[in-house]
Design a protein around this motif. Structure first.
Motif: not given
Ligand code: MG
Ligand code: ATP
Lengths: 258, 313, 255
Positions: A45, A86, A163
């Motif tokens: 990330s 994410q 992500d």
């Molecule tokens: Mg991550």
């Protein structure tokens, strides 16, 4: 042609001292489809946040489309790089889907009417027509993912950076998303734990471990190498492991892609 | 039901037209000031901080904190939020919450929104946060001192809300001032304990879990300690004198207001329709409350002035 | 926690929902203020306004059951709070209820508070039943409320839902670990939840901010709305305002 993304000796340490990225060099050509693999906490990330200037290089550099990513260029860079986070709940922050999707174009200075038209178009493309006025908390997990994707696609970026696009998705939602992404022609950078997704979407894999590139290469070759996968603590979907029982000392082999 | 929290959110029906209008004008003015001041304070990060603080206050006001023996407390959150994001932002956050509570939750009246804003957003935050900063300047920096000062500030804020509600009801002619102050103010003397405890507990947890949230707060002004002590001592003396003078001469307020040119209109609100009742005890109460507030304002202003002169001599 | 009602009834099709949210909001404010500003004991005028609210509710096709249900909750509190008025206000004793004396002045205030409250609550319930949170925020924008307020509410709406989800998860987790026993433990749990809610909410705010930046945000919240207020709605609002004003003002003149 020059590489679309060029990362040289990038390092990043969080304010609390965690060295999240520790000397990464990587280039992505236009049209490439790259998977970033790695165990949790590997720095995936953090790396992605550098690609559109949400984090700026502490040492080394990131160049996008010939522009070095700095405080001055971030706005240009962000037009070219669309980042899907994410957690879709972070990305859908406005009262209705339409407003969320139109947010990007409006920020680029598009007129409300045009922004809305574009947003309608993208939502329809992703099969979310009719949900424009709904709030994100009334959507299913899979729909939220699609909506988050729509908020980025609407600005027509050159690079799509995702992500964990399949986190928390069931098999069907995952298959749908993968099919959708296979059809797009943007350059793709995908951070994921899901080896099947990596194999289906990407021709190249980059494996991160503790902030460094452990290895990179052709997806098919790397993902079939069982001992390699185990060495880098790359998980396979839980279902397969569960099916094999808990003896699991043997490294589970990657399931074939259907 | 929401029970005791609603005491701080006056429903429609209890306030008279002049009070509705007056409170609306006052709170609009205060909000305008808060908007201007918050802009310099927040900068770029404005939007997410505001959203987060508003969502938190909303959620926190819905939570029930059991106190035992079947009672429970609610958080108003003014001082807590002010310690995180500063008073002007806190005022706006609380106003946003009140606005939606009135319109969509029927928690607090729509016409009474001005009064509720004045009480819960403006008076509670300014008074509570002001006391917090004052105390902090008195006792000095430090985690424990900060928590204790914030708890005291939270207590003051709730008591002030109680007093304000009582006065507004009295001005509306709904309740005579004294029973109103005793009943509503008295309840808030208790409710304030809950607010203080919750504010302290939440701040303590935050300091352990996420101290960086609190660092948005600038340290209190580096005033010379003795100055603060001196100002506090003088204010106390003034307050006591004021209360004494008021109780010795029950009509002091009336006299004062007549001299100030407020004339009958204000005084008659305080008295009507129960002139003899309020005039005997009411004057002292009002003078005491008013005196302490005035003294506080004067003291705080002096402290500020001292800070300014210290900083750029 | 009961805010799930917010999105439930906002989709009733009616002449009222066809007006822009800002008109609905202003109409509600007009009626509520008009009712709340009535003098004590203006029973006839209260009835007129109550009738008006009933008419609008009919027009808005809000089911009577919904109206009653929504009004009754907050009204119960008003009744509870105003019982104190019955005997705290000195006046001519009317009757004795146990140890306390109910006075005429007390009764007057009690009745007036409840009457005004019923009308104002009715107006508010029509608003909730026809207007969702997002529409309300856009109405605030149309009214030129400070940008700070519209921005914070616009963002808080989604944040609140994710926050409440998280709070409910924490509560469930805590309960499954048997934390629920005893007031002390429950209190600790509640404080813990509040503190967690605070940190989560700020952390989420931080991440949301990143997501905003990633999509080109530069300090100015953009808005999609270009909706114009149509003439019919304006006329409706005008009529309503005049009626309410006339009712309220006449109540003062007659006295
Ligand atoms: Mg991550
Ligand atoms: N805001 C932060 N402050 C401090 N450290 C952080 C922060 N965010 C991440 N880290 C740390 O940096 C390292 C890399 O985190 P990152 O989120 O990039 O990993 P990841 O590969 O994306 O993991 P995951 O697969 O769990 O998403 C981890 O050790 C993490 O604990």
């Amino acid at each position: 042609m020059a590489n679309l993304i060029e990362i040289t000796d990038l390092a990043y340490r969080y304010p609390d001292g965690t060295p999240a990225i520790d000397g990464i060099s990587l280039s992505v050509e236009s049209g490439d489809r790259v998977a970033i693999l790695g165990p949790i906490g590997a720095g995936k990330s953090t790396l992605l946040l550098h690609l559109n200037g949400l984090l700026l290089a502490q040492s080394g550099s990131v160049t996008v489309d010939g522009m070095k990513v700095t405080g001055e260029t971030v706005r240009e860079v962000r037009r070219r790089v669309g980042l899907v986070f994410q957690d879709p709940d972070d990305q859908l922050f406005l009262p209705t889907l339409l407003e969320d999707v139109a947010f990007g174009p409006l920020n680029e200075g598009k007129a409300p009417r045009e922004a809305a038209a574009r947003a309608h178009g993208v939502l329809a493309d992703l099969g979310l027509a009719g949900s424009e006025g709904r709030a994100a908390h009334h959507l299913s997990g899979g729909q939220k993912r699609l909506a988050a994707l729509a908020t980025v696609l609407v600005s027509r970026p050159r690079v799509l950076v995702l992500d964990e696009p399949t986190g928390n998705l069931d098999a069907e939602g995952r298959a749908k998303l993968v099919r959708l992404l296979q059809e797009r022609d943007e350059t793709l950078v995908v951070a994921t734990h899901d080896l099947e997704v990596a194999r289906a979407l990407c021709s190249r894999c980059v494996v991160l471990d503790r902030g460094k590139i452990a290895t990179q290469g052709d997806s098919a070759r790397l993902l079939d190498d069982a001992s390699f996968l185990q060495q880098h603590r790359l998980t396979v979907p839980l279902g397969d492991r569960a099916l094999r029982g808990s003896t699991g000392t043997r490294s589970p082999k990657n399931p074939h892609n259907h | 039901m929401q029970g005791d929290r609603c005491l701080a959110h006056i429903p429609d029906g209890f306030l008279s037209a002049p009070v509705i209008a007056g409170a609306a004008v006052l709170s609009a003015a205060a909000l305008a000031v808060a908007v201007r001041r918050s802009q310099s304070r927040l900068g770029e990060q404005e939007a997410p901080i505001l959203g987060a603080a508003t969502a938190f206050v909303f959620a926190a006001q819905m939570l029930n904190f059991p106190l035992g023996a079947g009672t429970s407390a609610h958080l108003l959150g003014g001082v807590l939020v002010a310690t995180l994001v500063g008073p002007s932002v806190a005022i706006l956050v609380l106003f946003s919450v009140l606005l939606v509570q009135a319109l969509l939750f029927q928690d607090g009246g729509i016409a009474a929104l001005g009064a509720n804003t004045l009480n819960v957003a403006v008076i509670a935050v300014v008074g509570g946060y002001g006391s917090y900063r004052w105390l902090l300047a008195l006792v000095g920096m430090g985690t424990r001192r900060m928590i204790a000062s914030a708890a005291a500030g939270a207590y003051v804020s709730v008591v002030l809300v109680g007093i304000a509600v009582a006065i507004e009801l009295a001005l509306s002619g709904t309740l005579p001032l004294v029973p109103s102050l005793v009943a509503i103010g008295g309840i808030h003397l208790l409710v304030g304990l809950g607010e203080a405890a919750l504010t302290a507990a939440i701040l303590a947890m935050l300091m352990r879990a996420q101290p960086e949230l609190l660092r948005r707060e600038s340290p209190p002004p580096p005033v010379r300690r003795k100055w603060v002590y001196a100002v506090t001592a003088v204010s106390m003396l003034l307050a006591v004198t004021a209360v004494y003078a008021a109780s010795a001469r029950p009509d002091a307020l009336e006299a004062a207001s007549r001299r100030l040119g407020l004339g009958e209109s204000v005084a008659s609100y305080f008295q009507s329709p129960f002139a003899d009742y309020t005039a005997q005890i009411g004057g002292a109460w009002i003078a005491a409350a008013g005196g302490v507030m005035v003294v506080f304002a004067v003291g705080f202003g002096l402290t500020k002035m001292i800070v300014r002169t210290r900083r750029n001599p | 926690m009961s805010f799930h009602h917010l999105d439930q009834y906002a989709h009733i099709e009616s002449p009222i929902t066809h007006t822009p949210p800002v008109v609905r909001l202003l109409g509600t404010v007009v009626v509520a203020v008009g009712a709340a500003a009535l003098p004590l004991g203006a029973w006839g005028h209260m009835a007129v306004l109550a009738l008006l609210v009933g008419l609008i509710a009919l027009l808005a096709r809000v089911p009577a059951r919904v109206m009653l249900l929504r009004v009754s909750g907050p009204l119960a509190f008003v009744v509870l709070a105003s019982t104190a008025v019955l005997f705290l206000v000195p006046g001519q004793p009317v009757f004795h209820a146990g140890p306390v004396v109910v006075t005429d002045a007390g009764l007057l205030r009690f009745g007036s508070a409840i009457g005004r409250a019923v009308v104002a609550l009715g107006a508010a319930v029509i608003l909730v039943s026809t207007t969702g949170f997002p529409d309300l925020v856009s109405a605030f924008r149309d009214l030129r409320l400070p940008r700070v307020v519209t921005t914070s509410l616009g963002l808080a709406y989604r944040l609140l839902y994710t926050l409440v989800d998280e709070i409910e998860r924490i509560e469930r987790a805590a309960r499954s670990r048997n934390v629920g026993a005893g007031a002390r433990r429950r209190r600790q749990l509640a404080v813990g939840i509040a503190a967690t809610a605070l940190t989560r909410s700020f952390a989420r705010g931080e991440r949301t901010y990143r997501a905003m930046l990633a999509r080109g945000y530069h300090g100015e919240m953009p808005s999609l709305r270009t909706r114009r207020v149509d003439v019919n709605s304006l006329i409706g609002l005008g009529l309503l305002t005049v009626t309410v004003l006339a009712t309220t003002i006449s109540a003062y003149m007659i006295r």
